[in-house]
Design a protein around this motif. Structure first.
Motif, PDB file in Angstrom:
ATOM      1  N   ILE A   9      -4.471  -4.242  13.821  1.00 14.01           N
ATOM      2  CA  ILE A   9      -3.437  -3.364  14.378  1.00 14.01           C
ATOM      3  C   ILE A   9      -2.358  -3.075  13.332  1.00 14.01           C
ATOM      4  O   ILE A   9      -1.945  -1.929  13.143  1.00 14.01           O
ATOM      5  N   ALA A  10      -1.902  -4.121  12.656  1.00 20.50           N
ATOM      6  CA  ALA A  10      -0.856  -3.947  11.651  1.00 20.50           C
ATOM      7  C   ALA A  10      -1.343  -3.061  10.503  1.00 20.50           C
ATOM      8  O   ALA A  10      -0.597  -2.220   9.996  1.00 20.50           O
ATOM      9  N   ALA A  11      -2.591  -3.250  10.075  1.00 20.29           N
ATOM     10  CA  ALA A  11      -3.145  -2.430   8.998  1.00 20.29           C
ATOM     11  C   ALA A  11      -3.167  -0.957   9.405  1.00 20.29           C
ATOM     12  O   ALA A  11      -2.798  -0.079   8.613  1.00 20.29           O
ATOM     13  N   PHE A  12      -3.574  -0.684  10.640  1.00 15.27           N
ATOM     14  CA  PHE A  12      -3.621   0.705  11.118  1.00 15.27           C
ATOM     15  C   PHE A  12      -2.218   1.305  11.144  1.00 15.27           C
ATOM     16  O   PHE A  12      -2.025   2.468  10.761  1.00 15.27           O
ATOM     17  N   LEU A  13      -1.234   0.543  11.586  1.00 15.02           N
ATOM     18  CA  LEU A  13       0.136   1.040  11.642  1.00 15.02           C
ATOM     19  C   LEU A  13       0.673   1.355  10.243  1.00 15.02           C
ATOM     20  O   LEU A  13       1.391   2.339  10.050  1.00 15.02           O
ATOM     21  N   VAL A  14       0.316   0.508   9.272  1.00 10.64           N
ATOM     22  CA  VAL A  14       0.740   0.768   7.893  1.00 10.64           C
ATOM     23  C   VAL A  14       0.080   2.034   7.363  1.00 10.64           C
ATOM     24  O   VAL A  14       0.735   2.885   6.741  1.00 10.64           O
ATOM     25  N   PHE A  15      -1.231   2.177   7.620  1.00  9.52           N
ATOM     26  CA  PHE A  15      -1.935   3.400   7.203  1.00  9.52           C
ATOM     27  C   PHE A  15      -1.306   4.630   7.852  1.00  9.52           C
ATOM     28  O   PHE A  15      -1.132   5.668   7.206  1.00  9.52           O
ATOM     29  N   PHE A  16      -0.964   4.505   9.122  1.00 11.40           N
ATOM     30  CA  PHE A  16      -0.340   5.610   9.848  1.00 11.40           C
ATOM     31  C   PHE A  16       0.998   5.985   9.209  1.00 11.40           C
ATOM     32  O   PHE A  16       1.345   7.167   9.121  1.00 11.40           O
ATOM     33  N   GLY A  17       1.733   4.974   8.780  1.00 10.30           N
ATOM     34  CA  GLY A  17       3.000   5.233   8.114  1.00 10.30           C
ATOM     35  C   GLY A  17       2.816   6.011   6.824  1.00 10.30           C
ATOM     36  O   GLY A  17       3.554   6.963   6.542  1.00 10.30           O
ATOM     37  N   TYR A  18       1.822   5.639   6.026  1.00 10.78           N
ATOM     38  CA  TYR A  18       1.538   6.354   4.789  1.00 10.78           C
ATOM     39  C   TYR A  18       1.092   7.780   5.074  1.00 10.78           C
ATOM     40  O   TYR A  18       1.496   8.725   4.383  1.00 10.78           O
ATOM     41  N   ILE A  19       0.241   7.924   6.087  1.00 13.41           N
ATOM     42  CA  ILE A  19      -0.268   9.252   6.446  1.00 13.41           C
ATOM     43  C   ILE A  19       0.881  10.166   6.865  1.00 13.41           C
ATOM     44  O   ILE A  19       0.979  11.313   6.416  1.00 13.41           O
TER      45      ILE A  19
END
Length: 210
Positions: free
Chosen positions: A161-171
């Motif tokens: 979940i945390a990894a996805f949120l970080v990726f979402f932030g970069y996106i």
């Protein structure tokens, strides 16, 4: 059993390990700029699934890997080869983004292709395995980590979940800066190649210093 502790530890560990610019982060940004946010989110989703299994694998074999120094060396050697190849690819093989042809790109880069690309690149990124081995063993030595089934799976789910949120932030960040950061959008392959090159050099230094 208290679910908050493994969730908090997993979210924190993944945030620390994933937030610094890396291959997956920058690739997610690249996909966002070239193919759109939706396809970038599919990339992030595919990468996050692999993060879950990498974390699960790391924790399940944490004690075994910790006792076997040769396993850590093998992981580092594999990582060195992979990131050297990726560096060569992004610097000399990958082409700069061409002028936009939205209709063609939509046909060539489907959501499923971005999803599997995320899974592939995340699978090639072997560094989360020793990272979560170290995290779980360190936390366990202080009594914060328990090696039972519920704790392990909850911790692994939280890291995904945390990894996805970080990726979402970069996106989201790079998508909002797409028009302004023309230099970055034109040279994103070199940015990724520089990151993988630095990681390869650090890994080589660690191997030679043993």
């Amino acid at each position: 059993m208290n679910i908050s502790l493994p969730l908090l530890l997993g979210l924190s560990a993944a945030a620390i390990g994933t937030t610094p610019p890396g291959l997956l982060n920058m690739t997610a940004a690249k996909v966002s700029m070239r193919d759109g946010r939706n396809r970038a989110l599919w990339f992030a989703f595919g990468a996050s699934i692999i993060v879950f299994f990498q974390t699960l694998l790391a924790v399940l074999f944490a004690r075994f890997i910790d006792r076997r120094a040769d396993i850590s060396v093998i992981l580092q050697e594999i990582g060195l080869v992979i990131f050297t190849v990726l560096t060569i690819y992004f610097f000399w093989i990958a082409k700069k983004p061409k002028p936009k042809k939205k209709k063609e790109e939509v046909k060539m880069r489907t959501k499923s292709s971005r999803f599997f690309l995320g899974m592939l690149l995340s699978s090639l990124n072997v560094f989360p395995v020793p990272y979560y081995v170290f995290i779980s063993i360190t936390l366990g030595s202080y009594g914060y980590f328990q090696f039972d089934t519920f704790f392990i799976y909850t911790f692994s789910f939280a890291t995904a979940i945390a990894a996805f949120l970080v990726f979402f932030g970069y996106i989201s960040f790079f998508k909002s800066k797409e028009r302004k950061d023309t230099f970055l959008s034109k040279n994103i392959n070199y940015v990724i190649g520089s990151i993988t090159g630095v990681v390869a050099l650090i890994t080589l230094f660690k191997i030679l210093s043993r």
